[in-house]
Design a protein around this motif. Structure first.
Motif, PDB file in Angstrom:
ATOM      1  N   ARG C 204       5.881   3.829   0.256  1.00 34.84           N
ATOM      2  CA  ARG C 204       6.641   4.636   1.430  1.00 34.84           C
ATOM      3  C   ARG C 204       6.737   3.790   2.422  1.00 34.84           C
ATOM      4  NH1 ARG C 204       4.158  10.239   0.813  1.00 34.84           N
ATOM      5  NH2 ARG C 204       4.763  10.228   2.886  1.00 34.84           N
ATOM      6  N   LEU C 205       5.658   3.038   2.944  1.00 31.61           N
ATOM      7  CA  LEU C 205       5.789   2.236   3.999  1.00 31.61           C
ATOM      8  C   LEU C 205       6.804   0.986   3.885  1.00 31.61           C
ATOM      9  CD1 LEU C 205       4.354   2.092   6.800  1.00 31.61           C
ATOM     10  CD2 LEU C 205       2.555   0.910   6.124  1.00 31.61           C
ATOM     11  N   GLU C 206       6.522   0.568   2.702  1.00 28.35           N
ATOM     12  CA  GLU C 206       7.521  -0.643   2.282  1.00 28.35           C
ATOM     13  C   GLU C 206       8.896  -0.365   2.486  1.00 28.35           C
ATOM     14  OE1 GLU C 206       7.203  -3.593   0.376  1.00 28.35           O
ATOM     15  OE2 GLU C 206       9.148  -4.055  -0.019  1.00 28.35           O
ATOM     16  N   GLU C 207       9.285   1.008   2.134  1.00 24.29           N
ATOM     17  CA  GLU C 207      10.644   1.470   2.237  1.00 24.29           C
ATOM     18  C   GLU C 207      10.855   1.538   3.573  1.00 24.29           C
ATOM     19  OE1 GLU C 207      12.163   4.978  -0.245  1.00 24.29           O
ATOM     20  OE2 GLU C 207      13.350   4.891   1.361  1.00 24.29           O
ATOM     21  N   GLY C 208       9.891   2.263   4.480  1.00 25.14           N
ATOM     22  CA  GLY C 208      10.254   2.633   5.883  1.00 25.14           C
ATOM     23  C   GLY C 208      10.371   1.014   6.675  1.00 25.14           C
ATOM     24  N   LEU C 209       9.823   0.292   6.169  1.00 27.65           N
ATOM     25  CA  LEU C 209       9.556  -1.058   6.902  1.00 27.65           C
ATOM     26  C   LEU C 209      11.002  -1.840   6.737  1.00 27.65           C
ATOM     27  CD1 LEU C 209       6.004  -2.109   6.989  1.00 27.65           C
ATOM     28  CD2 LEU C 209       7.259  -1.260   8.797  1.00 27.65           C
ATOM     29  N   VAL C 210      11.105  -1.690   5.511  1.00 23.83           N
ATOM     30  CA  VAL C 210      12.572  -2.464   5.238  1.00 23.83           C
ATOM     31  C   VAL C 210      13.700  -1.764   5.867  1.00 23.83           C
ATOM     32  CG1 VAL C 210      14.453  -2.511   3.129  1.00 23.83           C
ATOM     33  CG2 VAL C 210      12.009  -2.939   2.789  1.00 23.83           C
ATOM     34  N   GLY C 211      13.735  -0.516   6.243  1.00 25.97           N
ATOM     35  CA  GLY C 211      14.671   0.117   7.200  1.00 25.97           C
ATOM     36  C   GLY C 211      14.767  -0.580   8.453  1.00 25.97           C
TER      37      GLY C 211
END
Lengths: 204, 282, 262, 282
Positions: C204-211
C-alpha cells in the motif's frame, strides 16, 4: 542478548568487524542489485527489516515459564536468503544499539557475525537439507539459528576473556553454560513457533 | 449473565510528563448505556484499556461489582471473563483464518470442551447475525462485517460488560444502523454496553449516560445536560449535538413534562406540536 | 507511539542538540566510545563514564530516569558477563568454581569498560534521531538503496510495533496467554498477522508513493544542520582532558591493573 | 494554478466477476466542490484511484481538461502534477521520518533545486497550519495531524485538483472543522477539491455537487436533490441528511426564492421565519 558496548577488547572488536565486513558488503550489494532490478523491492525489504526488528518485541512463552523474544533470523533466512538477512540484521543491530541501548557499536561486528551471518547461514543450510519435510526443516532452521547465535556469542566472549586458570576452554564452558545452555528451551520454543507460523502461512 | 457494575476511582495513567488520565472516575451501572466522549487523544481509549484490565493505572482502582481488580494472573483472568474490550480496528483483533475459528479463540482458551465451544460460537454468531459468514475467510469480509466479527470474538467470552472503542467509526450509515441493532440485541441478553465515540449525535440518541473525558478527568451525567454544557464541550473539543443546537437556536424550552430531546423524531415531534397553531400551508 | 515505546528515540527527537551536525556529535560520542575502550579501566573508564553522564544529564538534558532505564538492559548483560569472568573454573577432578584476585580485577575492569562504553554510545543515541544518522551515511557514499531500505525500516517499525501491541492486548483480553499452549498459539498467530501486515503495508505504501511521484528513489530534502567548530574543539578538549587525567592519576597512584586482552 | 476540469467517461474496473465500476461517468468542473458518496465497498475509492491515474480502468477514459490520460510514464507524470490523491490511511502515504522531509518528497521528485523545495515545503506547511510540526517525527503525530501531513505531501506538488478519500473519517468534531478550514484555504489558492465520504450531512453542507456511487455507476447532481432521492439512497445504503429529513417531516416546502437548505443555520433560519407568526412564548 547482544554483546554490550565495551565488552570486547579493541583488537577483538576490530577483528570481528573485519570478519563480518565482507559478508555485510556482499549483503548490501545484493540489496543494491535487487533494488535496481525490482524497484518495488525497496518497500518489501523495508517491511522485512522492520518485521525482523519487531519480532524481538513479540513475547514468547518459554518452557521454563519465563518469557523471551525470538531472534527470528531463521525465518528471515528462509524467506529472504542469508545475504539479504545479513544486511537487514546489521541494520536491526544498529537500531537496537541506538534505539534500545542493546548491543553496541564497537561490538557490532561481533554481533553481526553471530546473529546476522552464522545464524542465517546455519538456518539456511538446515532448511535446504531437510526441505522435503517442511515442518522438520523450519523447526530445525529456527532452532539452530537461535542456538548457533548464542553458541558463537559465548565463544566470542571466551576468546576475549579466557579463564585465569583454564584458559579458553574454561571460559567457553562458563559462557556456554550461562548463555547457550539456558537458551535451549527458548530456542526450542522458537522452533515450535516457526512450525506454527509455517502452518498458518501455508494454510495447512 | 447478570448485571454487574464497573467503576473507576481516581485513575492516573501517565507516560512521562503528560499524564493521559489524572484522577479519572467513572461509574457504569449494570444495564445502563454509557457513551464515553472525547477528542482524539483525550484518553478515551486509555480509560477503556484501564477498565478492561489490559492497562494498569499508576494509581487508582478499577472496581467490578465493588471489588477492586487485582493485577495478578487470577484476578485478571476473572476480570476478563466479566469485562471484554473490543478495539477500534478489527484487524488488530482478528487473527484466525475464518470467522468461526476466530470466534472460538476465547472459549477455547477458557478450557471449554469442543462441543461447548462449538455451541457458544454458534449462539454468538446468531446473536450478531453472522451465521451466514461462519466459514468465510476473515480477509474477504467487509469492514462492517469485520467489526461485528471482532465483537463476536469478545462476546463469545460471555462478558457481563462489553467495552467498545469507536464501534461505528468508518461505517456507512446503514452499517451504523446494523451495529446499533446488534448492540440492542446484546442488551436484551443482559450485556451492559459502554462505547467510546466522538460522535456526539450518536451519543445523545443512544446513551443513558454521557461521560466526557477532558484534561485527564471524566464528567459524567445525563446526555442532554452534559452535551449542552458549552464550556465543557469547548474544553473537550466536541460540538453540541445538532438536535440540542437547533432546539436552542429556536428557543425550544426544556419541558420537564416531555421526554428529553434526543434525536430527529423527538425534535420533529416537538416542532410539529409547536407549529400546530400556525395556519395551514399548501 | 507513546513514550513507553522507544524512549531513547523520543529523547533524540526532543534533544536540544538535535540541530547540531551529526559529524560534531559523532566526534564527541565516538571519541568517548574509543576512550572507554582503550584507556585503562581504572581510572579511565570512570572518567569517561562521568564525562558521558555529565554531558547527557547536563547540556543534552536527558532525564535521569530515562538514563537509568536505558542502562537497565545492558546492565543485565554486563552483570552476567562480569560475574562469568570473575568466577574461575578449574578442572582438578571435575569442574570446580572459585575466585582469584586476578579474575576479580579483570571482571571489575570489564564492567568499567562496559558501563563507560554504553554511556558513551548513549551520548549519540539520545541526541541524534536515526534519520539524521542515515542521511549522514548517504552523504558518506553508502549506496542509496541501502540507506533507503534502512529509512523505510525505521518508519515502518513504529506502525508494526503499534500493531504488535494492539494484537497482543486483544489476545490477552480473550485469555490467549492463559496457558503455555494457548500462549504459543497466540504468539504464532500474532507473528503471522504482523508478517502479513508488513507485506500489505509495503504494497500500500508503494502505491501511495507512486501517486506522489515515486519512480526509483526515495529522496527528500535534509534539513540544515548546524556545524560548530567550537563544539568540535570543546569535544576534543574534553577527550584530551579525560585521557590526560587518566594517565596522570594512573601514574601518581602507581596502580597497575592488568590491561586488556592479556 | 488555474482551474482544470477532470472527467471520467464510462469507466469499467473489475476484479474478477464483480466489476467495481461498470460504466461510471463523473464531471468535475474546475473550482466546484464535489462530494463522492457511497457505502463501504461501493467503489468510491476505486473511482478516485482511477481519476488519479494510479489504477488503469479496463475500459473508459479519464480526461483532464478534455485531453485523455495516457498511461505511459510521461502521461502519468504530467497527470500527477495536476491531480493528486490523498488516501484514507495516512500511513499508506507517509514514509519519511519527519514532517518536513516527508513533504519535501514530491517537490524533490519534480526535480526542483533544494532552495525551491524548501520554499514549497514551508509554504505548504503554512497553508495547512503545520509549521510547528515541521521537525516532529511522523510516528509521534496524532491521527488528525498525520492526515493533514499526508495532504501537505500531495499539495506540495501544487496540483490543480486534489482528491481526498474520507478526509474527515476518524477525526473528532473540532478536527473535522480544522480539516474543512484547511480545504477552504486550498480553494482560495485555486485548488479544486473532490472528497469521497459517507457522511451525507457533511456532503450536503459542503459540496456544490454530490455524486453517488451505486452499482458501479455514478449519479451526479445538486446535493439537495441527489440526497433527497429516496430510491437512490436506499440502493446506495445511505441515509437522507438530517436537515432534509427534518424539513420533509415538518413539511417545509422547497422554495425557489430561498437558498437551498444545507445545514443547521439554514434550517434554523427557515424555522424561525416560519414561526414568526406564532404567539410569543416565555
Amino acid at each position: 542478548m547482544h554483546i554490550a558496548e565495551g565488552f570486547l577488547p579493541p583488537l577483538h572488536a576490530a577483528a570481528w568487524t573485519a570478519v563480518a565486513a565482507p559478508f555485510v558488503v556482499h549483503g548490501a550489494r545484493r540489496v543494491v542489485i535487487q533494488v535496481r532490478e525490482h524497484p518495488e523491492s525497496r518497500l518489501l525489504l523495508g517491511a522485512a527489516g522492520a518485521f525482523t526488528f519487531v519480532l524481538s518485541a513479540i513475547k514468547l512463552p518459554s518452557i521454563t515459564g519465563s518469557s523471551s523474544h525470538p531472534t527470528g533470523t531463521g525465518l528471515g533466512a528462509v524467506l529472504f536468503r542469508p545475504p539479504i538477512m545479513t544486511f537487514l540484521c546489521t541494520i536491526v543491530l544498529i537500531f537496537q544499539a541506538l534505539l534500545l541501548a542493546h548491543g553496541g557499536l564497537t561490538t557490532l561486528g561481533a554481533n553481526v557475525f553471530s546473529m546476522g551471518i552464522v545464524g542465517p547461514w546455519v538456518a539456511f543450510a538446515a532448511w535446504s537439507l531437510l526441505r522435503s519435510r517442511p515442518a522438520v526443516a523450519i523447526f530445525s532452521a529456527m532452532f539452530l539459528a537461535n542456538i548457533s547465535t548464542y553458541v558463537v556469542t559465548s565463544l566470542q566472549l571466551a576468546l576475549a576473556h579466557p579463564d585465569v586458570e583454564t584458559g579458553f576452554a574454561g571460559a567457553a564452558a562458563k559462557f556456554l553454560t550461562v548463555f547457550a545452555l539456558t537458551q535451549i528451551p527458548l530456542a526450542l520454543a522458537e522452533g515450535v513457533l516457526g512450525v506454527l507460523v509455517w502452518r498458518l502461512l501455508t494454510g495447512v | 449473565m447478570s448485571h454487574l457494575s464497573l467503576r473507576a476511582r481516581g485513575l492516573h495513567v501517565g507516560y512521562g510528563d503528560h499524564p493521559v488520565l489524572a484522577g479519572a472516575d467513572l461509574d457504569v451501572a449494570g444495564g445502563r448505556r454509557v457513551a464515553l466522549l472525547g477528542a482524539n487523544g483525550s484518553g478515551k481509549t486509555t480509560l477503556l484499556r484501564a477498565l478492561s484490565g489490559s492497562l494498569r493505572p499508576t494509581t487508582g482502582q478499577v472496581l467490578l461489582d465493588e471489588k477492586p481488580l487485582t493485577y495478578d494472573r487470577k484476578g485478571l483472568r476473572a476480570h476478563r471473563q466479566a469485562v471484554q474490550l473490543v478495539l477500534q480496528d478489527p484487524d488488530d483483533q482478528l487473527f484466525s483464518a475464518d470467522v468461526a475459528r476466530d470466534v472460538s479463540f476465547g472459549p477455547t482458551n477458557l478450557g471449554l470442551d469442543a462441543q461447548e465451544v462449538a455451541a457458544r460460537v454458534a449462539q454468538t454468531l446468531v446473536l450478531l447475525g453472522l451465521t451466514d459468514l461462519a466459514n468465510r475467510p476473515v480477509h474477504r469480509l467487509s469492514f462492517g462485517q469485520r467489526k461485528r466479527v471482532a465483537i463476536a470474538g469478545a462476546l463469545a467470552m460471555r462478558p457481563c460488560l462489553l467495552l467498545l472503542d469507536e464501534p461505528t467509526a468508518g461505517l456507512d450509515p446503514v452499517g451504523v444502523d446494523d451495529m446499533l441493532d446488534a448492540l440492542r440485541r446484546l442488551e436484551e441478553h443482559d450485556t451492559t454496553v459502554v462505547i467510546a465515540t466522538h460522535d456526539v449525535d450518536l451519543a445523545l440518541a443512544w446513551a443513558d449516560v454521557a461521560a466526557v473525558v477532558v484534561d485527564g478527568a471524566v464528567h459524567q451525567g445525563e446526555p442532554g445536560e452534559v452535551l449542552s454544557d458549552a464550556d465543557l464541550l469547548v474544553r473537550a473539543r466536541l460540538r453540541r449535538p445538532w438536535v440540542l443546537e437547533l432546539a436552542q437556536r429556536l428557543g425550544l424550552p426544556a419541558d420537564p413534562d416531555l421526554p428529553p430531546l434526543r434525536d430527529l423524531d423527538g425534535i420533529a415531534h416537538r416542532l410539529q406540536g409547536r407549529s400546530a397553531g400556525e395556519p395551514a400551508r399548501p | 507511539m507513546t513514550a513507553s515505546g522507544l524512549a531513547l528515540d523520543n529523547a533524540a527527537w526532543d534533544s536540544p542538540w538535535r540541530e547540531r551536525a551529526v559529524r560534531d556529535k559523532a566526534v564527541l560520542a565516538l571519541g568517548l566510545v574509543v576512550a572507554a575502550l582503550v584507556l585503562p579501566a581504572w581510572p579511565g573508564t570512570v572518567f569517561v563514564a562521568l564525562a558521558a553522564a555529565a554531558l547527557l544529564l547536563g547540556p543534552a538534558r536527558v532525564a535521569p530516569q530515562l538514563l537509568l532505564r536505558c542502562l537497565a538492559a545492558p546492565a543485565v548483560f554486563i552483570a552476567i558477563g562480569g560475574l562469568s569472568v570473575a568466577v574461575t573454573l578449574a578442572w582438578d577432578g571435575g569442574p570446580r568454581l572459585g575466585f582469584a584476585p586476578d579474575s576479580l580485577a579483570r571482571a571489575g575492569s570489564l564492567v568499567g569498560h562496559g558501563l563507560a562504553g554504553t554511556l558513551a554510545v548513549l551520548v549519540l543515541a539520545a541526541t541524534t534521531p536515526m534519520i539524521d544518522l542515515l542521511s549522514a551515511l548517504r552523504r558518506a557514499r553508502v549506496p542509496d538503496a541501502c540507506v533507503e531500505v534502512a529509512a523505510l525500516m525505521y518508519r515502518m517499525l513504529f506502525t508494526l510495533l503499534e500493531s504488535v501491541r494492539a494484537i497482543r492486548m486483544a489476545q490477552e483480553q480473550r485469555l490467549g496467554y492463559a496457558t503455555r499452549r494457548a500462549g504459543m498459539r497466540s504468539a504464532s498467530t500474532a507473528l503471522t498477522s504482523v508478517l502479513l501486515r508488513a507485506w500489505q503495508r509495503a504494497a500500500r505504501l508503494e502505491e501511495g508513493l507512486v501517486g506522489r511521484g515515486y519512480v526509483d528513489a526515495l529522496r527528500t530534502l535534509d534539513p540544515p544542520r548546524h556545524a560548530s567548530a567550537r563544539f568540535v574543539a570543546a569535544s576534543l578538549l574534553l577527550l584530551a582532558a579525560v585521557a590526560a587525567l587518566t594517565l596522570l592519576v594512573a601514574g601518581t597512584t602507581g596502580l597497575r591493573l592488568p590491561g586488556w586482552g592479556a
